[in-house]
Design a protein around this motif. Structure first.
Motif, short mmCIF file in Angstrom:
data_model
loop_
_atom_site.label_atom_id
_atom_site.label_comp_id
_atom_site.label_asym_id
_atom_site.label_seq_id
_atom_site.Cartn_x
_atom_site.Cartn_y
_atom_site.Cartn_z
N GLY A 399 0.85 -1.18 0.00
CA GLY A 399 0.00 0.00 0.00
C GLY A 399 0.89 1.23 0.00
N ARG A 400 1.08 1.82 1.19
CA ARG A 400 2.01 2.94 1.32
C ARG A 400 3.44 2.42 1.33
NH1 ARG A 400 -1.66 4.48 5.47
NH2 ARG A 400 -2.90 6.32 4.93
N ALA A 401 4.34 3.25 0.82
CA ALA A 401 5.77 2.91 0.84
C ALA A 401 6.57 4.19 1.05
CB ALA A 401 6.18 2.23 -0.47
N ARG A 402 7.84 4.02 1.33
CA ARG A 402 8.78 5.14 1.40
C ARG A 402 9.88 4.90 0.38
NH1 ARG A 402 10.33 5.37 7.74
NH2 ARG A 402 11.57 3.60 6.96
N GLU A 403 10.42 5.98 -0.17
CA GLU A 403 11.43 5.82 -1.21
C GLU A 403 12.63 5.04 -0.69
OE1 GLU A 403 12.04 9.03 -4.19
OE2 GLU A 403 10.78 10.21 -2.83
N LEU A 440 3.27 7.70 -3.37
CA LEU A 440 3.92 6.58 -2.69
C LEU A 440 2.92 5.51 -2.27
CD1 LEU A 440 6.59 8.56 -0.67
CD2 LEU A 440 7.02 6.81 -2.40
N VAL A 441 1.74 5.53 -2.88
CA VAL A 441 0.76 4.47 -2.70
C VAL A 441 0.81 3.58 -3.94
CG1 VAL A 441 -1.68 3.91 -2.40
CG2 VAL A 441 -0.72 5.94 -1.29
N VAL A 442 1.05 2.29 -3.74
CA VAL A 442 1.28 1.37 -4.85
C VAL A 442 2.18 2.07 -5.89
CG1 VAL A 442 0.20 -0.29 -6.42
CG2 VAL A 442 -1.07 0.54 -4.45
N PRO A 443 3.41 2.38 -5.51
CA PRO A 443 4.27 3.26 -6.32
C PRO A 443 4.97 2.53 -7.47
CG PRO A 443 5.41 2.65 -4.32
CD PRO A 443 4.06 2.00 -4.25
N HIS A 444 4.21 2.17 -8.48
CA HIS A 444 4.76 1.39 -9.59
C HIS A 444 5.95 2.07 -10.25
CE1 HIS A 444 0.66 -0.82 -10.15
NE2 HIS A 444 1.48 -1.51 -9.38
N ARG A 445 5.84 3.35 -10.51
CA ARG A 445 6.92 4.04 -11.22
C ARG A 445 8.19 4.06 -10.38
NH1 ARG A 445 7.11 4.11 -15.93
NH2 ARG A 445 4.98 4.89 -16.10
N TYR A 446 8.06 4.35 -9.10
CA TYR A 446 9.24 4.35 -8.22
C TYR A 446 9.86 2.96 -8.15
CZ TYR A 446 8.01 9.02 -6.44
OH TYR A 446 7.75 10.36 -6.32
N LEU A 447 9.05 1.93 -8.07
CA LEU A 447 9.56 0.56 -8.00
C LEU A 447 10.32 0.20 -9.28
CD1 LEU A 447 6.42 -1.08 -6.38
CD2 LEU A 447 8.70 -1.08 -5.34
N LEU A 448 9.74 0.55 -10.41
CA LEU A 448 10.40 0.25 -11.68
C LEU A 448 11.70 1.03 -11.82
CD1 LEU A 448 7.34 0.16 -14.12
CD2 LEU A 448 8.72 -1.78 -13.36
#
Length: 559
Positions: A399-403, A440-448
């Motif tokens: 759900g929520r994440a941090r960079e 930062l909710v379901v952060p697909h772009r950051y994860l990729l």
């Protein structure tokens, strides 16, 4: 829909828009399938039709690798069709008419158990859709089914939203021992009583995952092995009809669920490639150590299996209600709708169990929700003693994440699956006012961008991959239509990659399954349109025309 073809039929598909996800040839027009593998991919002139092969002109339809639903809960979809539907009921009278009809054709004394009130797949309207805004009480149900115990269950929270309302008649209450003195053991459950303290037959549940049957209703018929076996048989057809060719159940599967898939595998009836994770039933760390050491050797590392069925690793919850877990375990092998074993794990026990899993080379799979920041330090501590990168541990349901935590996942080599529909569309209301617009909710772009191996999945809410595809690209909350994290939107092609080829890493299969290139598995879906050319809003209207798994046609429609 055709039955599964058990003989390999050479097949050539032409005049298509093919998205291969093969860097050497990203696009093509024709594909040949032979002996369960892709024999050739290229232009219509390049691909030759051998003697005896079936050739289909697709008229410009789109071919993609089959969907790999990496959090599918496929075991439950077919079960929904085994109970009578109340979807068309608009009033108490409508429900009573349905129950009266069921009673007329059901032998006296046998249970009548329906699906919940409301329209599938979400049942959001539920009791509110009825003219009276309530379910029939015990006496109304008695009047139309005096010789049968009757149970109308509340909604399963993963489909809709709590509260759920259940209704039982007098026979059903008596068989379950519910009277004026009865009280729930578990929180979140209310037995409605009248002015005299007698149960009205209505039970209200506020828990997201219903516990009422485990707590109060031991006499209600459960799904047994036979029902679950038939349920998965139907589920496969339904998932195949949406272009799904592989699933991965990282949430964990109870022993009974694994045994169902094993039986279908033994019979040669699997039309979906299945990757399962063990959902253990241990009650403390001492038992966990013994089971990991003595009984889960076949689930170590990449696990045991073949291209159709593989079991690898264990699912471990973070958190949970101990009372619920204890009550649910008392009913095993029944797991209700879930298909997995309820767990309750404290932070301290979670940390210790992670080290145990690493010690015994068992891949860990855990659901984090909004607690990724609490779990990452545990993974880092384990990694210091047991390097995680080659082990392919899996984090699910972010759900929520941090960079900083996303970057840590990338360094650790942890794989991630996300459930966009659950967090962004269905449950997105809680994230509408997040800082940064919800980036930062379901952060697909950051994860990729961080290089985290990522896949997306349906979670069976609903099982339609086209809906999840749309959510991943639109990121709209269901009630307001507001976008959560606009900068995290995926393009259709990015979402397709995450939904098809990327999932193969979760089952150690990326060397032979995923991209459409020669020598790889002939697992494909033919879609009505090319998703990469459609407006995002139209993604959820896509249809699957043809599905092939291992070179076998398992679904064919309007070709």
């Amino acid at each position: 829909m055709r039955p599964i073809t058990h003989a390999f039929e050479p097949l050539v598909l032409r005049n298509a828009s093919i998205i291969t996800f093969d860097e050497a040839r990203p696009r093509a027009c024709a594909i040949a399938l032979r002996n369960g593998l892709i024999a050739a991919v290229g232009s219509d002139a390049d691909v030759i039709t051998p003697p005896g092969a079936r050739e289909i002109d697709l008229g410009g339809a789109c071919i993609i690798p089959g969907f790999n639903d990496t959090h599918a809960h496929m075991e439950r979809e077919g079960l929904k069709h085994q109970r009578p539907s109340l979807a068309e009921a608009g009033s108490v009278a409508d429900i009573l008419d349905t129950i009266r009809g069921l009673a007329a054709k059901t032998p006296p004394g046998q249970w009548i158990v329906t699906m919940p009130v409301g329209r599938p797949p979400f049942y959001f309207d539920g009791v509110a859709s009825l003219a009276e805004k309530r379910l029939p009480n015990r006496y109304e149900l008695d009047a139309v089914a005096p010789d049968h115990p009757v149970y109308i269950p509340g909604v399963f929270g993963n489909w809709g939203k709590p509260p759920g309302y259940s209704a039982l008649n007098t026979r059903a209450l008596a068989l379950n021992g519910i009277d004026a003195r009865s009280a729930p053991r578990l929180a979140g459950i209310e037995i409605e009583k009248d002015a005299h303290g007698e149960p009205t037959g209505i039970i209200v549940e506020h828990n997201n995952r219903p516990t009422v049957e485990f707590d109060l209703l031991p006499a209600v018929p459960r799904f047994g092995f036979t029902e679950r076996l038939e349920g998965v048989r139907l589920s496969q057809q339904l998932y195949n009809a949406k272009g799904t060719t592989s699933i991965y159940e990282g949430h964990g599967s109870a022993a009974e669920t694994i045994s169902v898939y094993r039986r279908l595998w033994e019979l040669g009836e699997l039309s979906v490639r299945v990757g399962l994770v063990v959902s253990p039933s241990w009650s403390d760390l001492t038992e966990a150590r013994r089971i990991m050491r003595d009984w889960l050797a076949t689930a170590r590392g990449a696990g045991l299996g073949d291209p159709w069925l593989r079991v690898s690793g264990v699912h471990l919850a973070y958190g949970g209600d101990p009372a619920v877990a204890q009550c649910a375990r008392a009913h095993l092998p029944d797991t209700g709708w879930s298909g997995f074993v309820e767990q309750a794990v404290t932070p301290a026990d979670f940390r210790e169990a992670c080290f145990l899993a690493a010690e015994f080379d068992l891949r860990l799979h855990t659901i984090v929700g909004d607690t990724l920041h609490e779990i990452v330090p545990v993974l880092q501590a384990v990694d210091a003693r047991f390097p995680l990168r080659p082990r392919r541990w899996v984090i699910e349901h972010i759900g929520r994440a941090r960079e900083a935590d996303i970057e840590a996942l990338a360094r650790l080599g942890v794989l991630v699956t996300t459930i966009p529909t659950y967090y962004l569309w269905k449950g997105g209301e809680k994230y509408l006012d997040e800082p940064g617009g919800g980036s930062l909710v379901v952060p697909h772009r950051y994860l990729l961008n961080a290089g985290v191996p990522l896949a997306i999945a349906t979670d069976n809410i609903p099982y339609d991959p086209f809906f999840t595809l749309w959510v991943s690209c639109a990121r709209e909350e269901r009630r307001s239509g507001r976008v959560i994290g606009a900068d995290q939107r995926l393009t259709p092609e990015e979402a397709l990659r995450l939904f098809t080829v990327n999932g193969a890493r979760l089952t150690f299969d990326e060397h032979w399954k995923g991209p459409l290139k020669p020598g790889f598995a002939a697992d494909i879906a033919v879609l009505s349109h090319d998703p990469t050319t459609l407006p995002v809003a139209q993604l959820k209207t896509l249809e699957c025309r043809l599905t092939v798994v291992g070179g076998r046609i398992v679904h064919e429609d309007r070709l």
